[in-house]
Design an enzyme around this catalytic site. Structure first.
Site, PDB file in Angstrom:
ATOM      1  N   ASN A 147      34.831  56.650 -91.776  1.00 17.32           N
ATOM      2  CA  ASN A 147      34.651  55.211 -91.550  1.00 17.32           C
ATOM      3  C   ASN A 147      33.743  54.620 -92.624  1.00 17.32           C
ATOM      4  OD1 ASN A 147      32.190  56.275 -90.770  1.00 17.32           O
ATOM      5  ND2 ASN A 147      32.044  55.123 -88.855  1.00 17.32           N
TER       6      ASN A 147
ATOM      7  N   ASP B 247      35.104  51.382 -79.239  1.00  9.41           N
ATOM      8  CA  ASP B 247      35.208  52.525 -80.154  1.00  9.41           C
ATOM      9  C   ASP B 247      36.124  53.624 -79.629  1.00  9.41           C
ATOM     10  OD1 ASP B 247      33.388  51.760 -82.269  1.00  9.41           O
ATOM     11  OD2 ASP B 247      31.780  51.979 -80.819  1.00  9.41           O
TER      12      ASP B 247
END
Length: 413
Positions: A102, A176
């Protein structure tokens, strides 16, 4: 008895990621049997240091938040800004089937870790990438968290509330964790094609798009401009009050679910003890109800307030009408159904405490539940992993001394 192979036995994954979304993806891949190596900088994953937010003890010895998203992985601590650390990362990626990160795009390009650079060297590599807002558009480089990109920008925080109330309290991981499973889904499809064709791919999932997908039904409906989609709105204005939570005599909240209003109306009002309302043209069918919403809502509030939660649960269970108690987290941790459905795992920590941890929600019939091993301490398997890459003991110690690799002791409470 021959042991059952897990679906991803033999698959190698390298993770260069922090916080929740991307690590939750690789945790699931590890549960499926993949060898996941988590690469952390000497500072460590930020999720190691959020104890106050989650009300847990500080330190590594009892880090339930980190374990939730990093179970069953190995950990190596590298300073990839050094030539030696960068070389180790490159070797790990070269041996892997999947690379998940990420890290923001500009940094990946700077370090030669973007997909366009990697696929030249490793054409079979599957790259999984988590972003805040996607890879195109004016805001593609903004930092993204579920608080902002998912809850707020994604149309949840500003709509899913009573118009007279403040927006809901956000919690970490709410956006998430779905992103992590969406990413795993795409990665597994890309891995299948890579095995079949020898060609890898890049799979991208954003928090922003995931939120939009979550609210897609009502978002699409909103374009017609009808009052039923004008969120935020008053609870009294919901087009179907049989899908609203109501308060019982003992102050608890019970959620009903009768989305097919016309199909369930008569059964519902009968269960409520209002048989007099069966086929009442003021409230049935649902098209008639729209001119009498407030009146019907007020009746529901008054009627539900006449009995306790236990009394209503008994009534609705016997009537086979969908309902659920609005449980607190303390109640959920003791929920008999959750334990029977293998939602939870009991972990014993070096602190002497037993804590309840949550499993990912995908179960297999012919593959046993994975062992729930805690997440690695920072750099816990650094030396083991370096040795597996062919580094000698002398080389490993030299890298340690130079700060290119580390194996720090776990932080105590």
């Amino acid at each position: 008895m021959e042991s059952i192979k897990r679906p991803l036995d033999g698959v190698k994954v390298v993770e260069l990621a922090t916080f929740i979304a991307a690590p939750s993806c690789t945790r699931y891949l590890a549960d499926l049997g993949a060898e996941v190596i988590k690469v952390e900088s000497p500072a460590g994953d930020n999720l190691r240091y959020t104890a106050i937010n989650e009300g847990r003890p500080t330190g590594d010895l009892e880090n339930t938040s980190f374990d939730c998203d990093n179970a069953n992985k190995k950990g190596i601590c590298l300073n990839i800004k050094t030539p030696e650390g960068r070389e180790v990362l490159e070797k790990l990626i070269a041996e892997s089937d999947i690379f998940v990160t990420n890290v923001r795009h500009k940094s990946l390009v700077r370090d030669g870790l973007d997909y366009d650079s990697l696929k030249v060297k490793y054409p079979k590599l599957v790259m999984g990438y988590v972003t805040g807002y996607g890879e195109n558009g004016p805001d593609k480089d903004l930092p993204g968290f579920d608080f902002t990109a998912f809850f707020a920008r994604g149309g949840i925080l500003g709509t899913l509330m009573d118009k007279d109330a403040v927006p809901m309290l956000t919690i970490p991981g709410f956006g998430d964790h779905p992103v992590g499973l969406y990413l795993a889904n795409g990665i597994l499809a890309a891995l299948y094609r890579a095995r079949e064709t020898g060609k890898g791919d890049k799979v991208t999932v954003s928090l922003f798009h995931s939120a939009i997908w979550a609210i897609a039904i009502m978002l699409q409906g909103a374009q017609y401009g009808m009052d039923a989609t004008r969120y935020p709105m008053s609870r009294k204005d919901i087009a179907n009050p049989l899908t609203v939570v109501h308060k019982t005599k003992d102050g608890r909240w019970i959620q009903f679910a009768a989305p097919a209003y016309n199909l369930m109306y008569n059964r519902f009002v009968t269960a409520l003890g209002r048989e007099d309302l069966v086929d009442d043209p003021r409230y049935f069918p649902q098209a008639n109800l729209q001119n009498n919403l407030h009146e019907f809502y007020d009746m529901l509030v008054a009627q539900v307030a006449t009995k306790t939660l236990d009394e209503w649960c008994d009534i609705f269970k016997k009537a086979d009408i969908p309902y659920a108690i609005a449980q607190t987290w303390d109640e959920l941790l003791q929920d008999e159904q959750a334990w029977a459905a293998n939602c939870f795992y009991k972990m014993h920590y070096p602190t002497g405490n037993d804590r309840t941890l949550v499993r990912p929600p995908i179960l297999f019939q012919d593959t046993p539940l994975p062992e729930y091993k805690r997440g690695p301490y920072l750099g816990e398997q650094t030396e083991e992993i370096l040795a597996s890459l062919g580094y000698t003991e002398e080389q490993i110690q030299a890298m340690m001394a130079a700060g290119a690799a580390q194996h720090p002791a776990p932080k105590e409470h």
